[in-house]
Design an enzyme around this catalytic site. Sequence first.
Site, PDB file in Angstrom:
ATOM      1  N   ASP A   1       0.808  -1.215   0.000  1.00 56.89           N
ATOM      2  CA  ASP A   1       0.000   0.000   0.000  1.00 56.89           C
ATOM      3  C   ASP A   1       0.841   1.264   0.000  1.00 56.89           C
ATOM      4  O   ASP A   1       0.369   2.330   0.394  1.00 56.89           O
ATOM      5  CB  ASP A   1      -0.921  -0.004   1.221  1.00 56.89           C
ATOM      6  CG  ASP A   1      -0.148  -0.107   2.526  1.00 56.89           C
ATOM      7  OD1 ASP A   1       0.751  -0.969   2.626  1.00 56.89           O
ATOM      8  OD2 ASP A   1      -0.437   0.664   3.466  1.00 56.89           O
TER       9      ASP A   1
ATOM     10  N   LYS B   1      -6.468  -0.120   6.590  1.00 55.73           N
ATOM     11  CA  LYS B   1      -5.257   0.172   7.355  1.00 55.73           C
ATOM     12  C   LYS B   1      -5.114   1.673   7.536  1.00 55.73           C
ATOM     13  O   LYS B   1      -5.355   2.456   6.605  1.00 55.73           O
ATOM     14  CB  LYS B   1      -4.032  -0.378   6.636  1.00 55.73           C
ATOM     15  CG  LYS B   1      -2.716   0.028   7.297  1.00 55.73           C
ATOM     16  CD  LYS B   1      -1.547  -0.123   6.350  1.00 55.73           C
ATOM     17  CE  LYS B   1      -0.394   0.733   6.811  1.00 55.73           C
ATOM     18  NZ  LYS B   1       0.780   0.632   5.938  1.00 55.73           N
TER      19      LYS B   1
ATOM     20  N   GLU C   1      -2.761   0.541  13.784  1.00 56.24           N
ATOM     21  CA  GLU C   1      -1.302   0.595  13.646  1.00 56.24           C
ATOM     22  C   GLU C   1      -0.709   1.897  14.190  1.00 56.24           C
ATOM     23  O   GLU C   1      -0.533   2.857  13.448  1.00 56.24           O
ATOM     24  CB  GLU C   1      -0.889   0.435  12.173  1.00 56.24           C
ATOM     25  CG  GLU C   1       0.616   0.459  11.968  1.00 56.24           C
ATOM     26  CD  GLU C   1       1.036   0.391  10.502  1.00 56.24           C
ATOM     27  OE1 GLU C   1       2.250   0.440  10.238  1.00 56.24           O
ATOM     28  OE2 GLU C   1       0.151   0.301   9.629  1.00 56.24           O
TER      29      GLU C   1
ATOM     30  N   GLU D   1       2.612   2.921  14.849  1.00 56.54           N
ATOM     31  CA  GLU D   1       4.001   2.474  14.705  1.00 56.54           C
ATOM     32  C   GLU D   1       4.924   3.279  15.621  1.00 56.54           C
ATOM     33  O   GLU D   1       4.974   4.508  15.540  1.00 56.54           O
ATOM     34  CB  GLU D   1       4.473   2.601  13.262  1.00 56.54           C
ATOM     35  CG  GLU D   1       5.923   2.150  13.097  1.00 56.54           C
ATOM     36  CD  GLU D   1       6.414   2.166  11.661  1.00 56.54           C
ATOM     37  OE1 GLU D   1       7.621   1.912  11.455  1.00 56.54           O
ATOM     38  OE2 GLU D   1       5.599   2.430  10.750  1.00 56.54           O
TER      39      GLU D   1
ATOM     40  N   LYS E   1      -1.492  -3.985  14.201  1.00 57.19           N
ATOM     41  CA  LYS E   1      -0.223  -4.004  13.471  1.00 57.19           C
ATOM     42  C   LYS E   1       0.805  -3.235  14.297  1.00 57.19           C
ATOM     43  O   LYS E   1       1.132  -2.084  14.003  1.00 57.19           O
ATOM     44  CB  LYS E   1      -0.383  -3.399  12.076  1.00 57.19           C
ATOM     45  CG  LYS E   1       0.878  -3.536  11.214  1.00 57.19           C
ATOM     46  CD  LYS E   1       0.639  -3.174   9.765  1.00 57.19           C
ATOM     47  CE  LYS E   1       1.935  -3.293   8.968  1.00 57.19           C
ATOM     48  NZ  LYS E   1       1.753  -3.073   7.520  1.00 57.19           N
TER      49      LYS E   1
ATOM     50  N   SER F   1       2.600  -8.547   8.835  1.00 52.28           N
ATOM     51  CA  SER F   1       2.048  -7.671   7.813  1.00 52.28           C
ATOM     52  C   SER F   1       3.237  -6.874   7.279  1.00 52.28           C
ATOM     53  O   SER F   1       3.456  -5.735   7.664  1.00 52.28           O
ATOM     54  CB  SER F   1       0.969  -6.753   8.383  1.00 52.28           C
ATOM     55  OG  SER F   1       0.486  -5.866   7.389  1.00 52.28           O
TER      56      SER F   1
ATOM     57  N   TYR G   1       6.073   6.708   4.549  1.00 51.04           N
ATOM     58  CA  TYR G   1       5.440   5.612   3.812  1.00 51.04           C
ATOM     59  C   TYR G   1       4.592   6.158   2.683  1.00 51.04           C
ATOM     60  O   TYR G   1       3.730   6.969   2.912  1.00 51.04           O
ATOM     61  CB  TYR G   1       4.567   4.811   4.794  1.00 51.04           C
ATOM     62  CG  TYR G   1       4.316   3.396   4.370  1.00 51.04           C
ATOM     63  CD1 TYR G   1       3.064   3.015   3.924  1.00 51.04           C
ATOM     64  CD2 TYR G   1       5.320   2.438   4.415  1.00 51.04           C
ATOM     65  CE1 TYR G   1       2.809   1.707   3.542  1.00 51.04           C
ATOM     66  CE2 TYR G   1       5.069   1.142   4.041  1.00 51.04           C
ATOM     67  CZ  TYR G   1       3.825   0.777   3.600  1.00 51.04           C
ATOM     68  OH  TYR G   1       3.570  -0.515   3.212  1.00 51.04           O
TER      69      TYR G   1
END
Length: 394
Positions: free
Chosen positions: A69, A181, A221, A223, A263, A332, A394
């Site tokens: 993605d 996500k 998620e 992170e 995640k 993932s 990202y």
Amino acid sequence: MACVSFAKLNAPSSSWIVGQQSLPQRSGSSARLATRRVSLPIRAGAYTDELIKTAKTIASPGRGILAIDESNATCGKRLSSIGLDNTEPNRQAYRQLLLTTPGLGEYISGAILFEETLYQSTTDGKKFVDVLHDQKIVPGIKVDKGLVPLPGSNNESWCQGLDGLSSRSAEYYKQGARFAKWRTVVSIPCGPSALAVKEAAWGLARYAAISQDNGLVPIVEPEILLDGDHPIERTLEVAEKVWAEVFYYLAENNVIFEGILLKPSMVTPGAEHKERANPETIAKYTLTMLKRRVPPAVPGIMFLSGGQSEMEATLNLHAMNQSPNPWHVSFSYARALQNTVLKTWQGRPENVEAAQKALLVRAKANSLAQLGKYSAEGESEEAKKGMFVKGYTY
């Protein structure tokens, strides 16, 4: 999503349910007082059963998620590393290579797509969504709109994308997506500030509620970036704080825990810390954090690789599956599944088959790690190369 109804749960006329207790009807003069009805709120989301089924399908033994993605800009960086221009046909060709890999569904249960890819087809005209369905892989979709500076913080960021999310999610569902996500980040060198942690948790919770309301299983998620020279104990401390806040706001927003996936980052030292941790240590700290913060109702923990080498990410996952866990503990991965694939392909049609075989090697390795049966014997030198990028976007 979070409709409230009131129900009497198969109780006789003399008994009404309150949580785990019943109030029996009393005899005598006090009977009239005891006949008042106590109602139990029940959530009645239209997609509840489907959400739970989807989450369980993705969290199935020996399988994990392929994350492809990346935004067009990030995908362009990957393509430029092998000398290709960042054009839609080149992005389509690369993602077609990945998604049409024969036998991929044996090891991959879900694929996270960028919006462009969700609506694309193969060069033969077959929708990518249908390609995934044929392999029994659940299509997913990245729904956040990226990170921007968070005013009032210590040079931290927040994730945008809640505006219009409900209508976009409904369209993604129509197109065939069944999970979503949303990636936000927490930086340890920047604090993290209480403001940044709360903003991350609240944004994730709102996104999760909206996703479930539209039939999409939300991947949650936050992170925790690898950036920094902090020890593993500091990462554990921050991770516990972040996940405590996340689950508090998930509950506040009536999110169904059985219909989500997580995640998380693995609990590791900062990338610039003087001492590296071995897989057993990382597994110990990571599972300690999860057992302290994550309810067993959550069906799956799908780790991100976060710049670890392909082999590192697999070894760490393997170490976490050496004894039973309350949840499906899997992967993932983006770069940790794609790095060798991309370098094998080099943008050449004659290399497609070899690149697909490289993808299967990595997918099978992580499948075995999910089952606790992986061995690093025979791994290539390329798989051992770290991929950490300071300040990665990202």
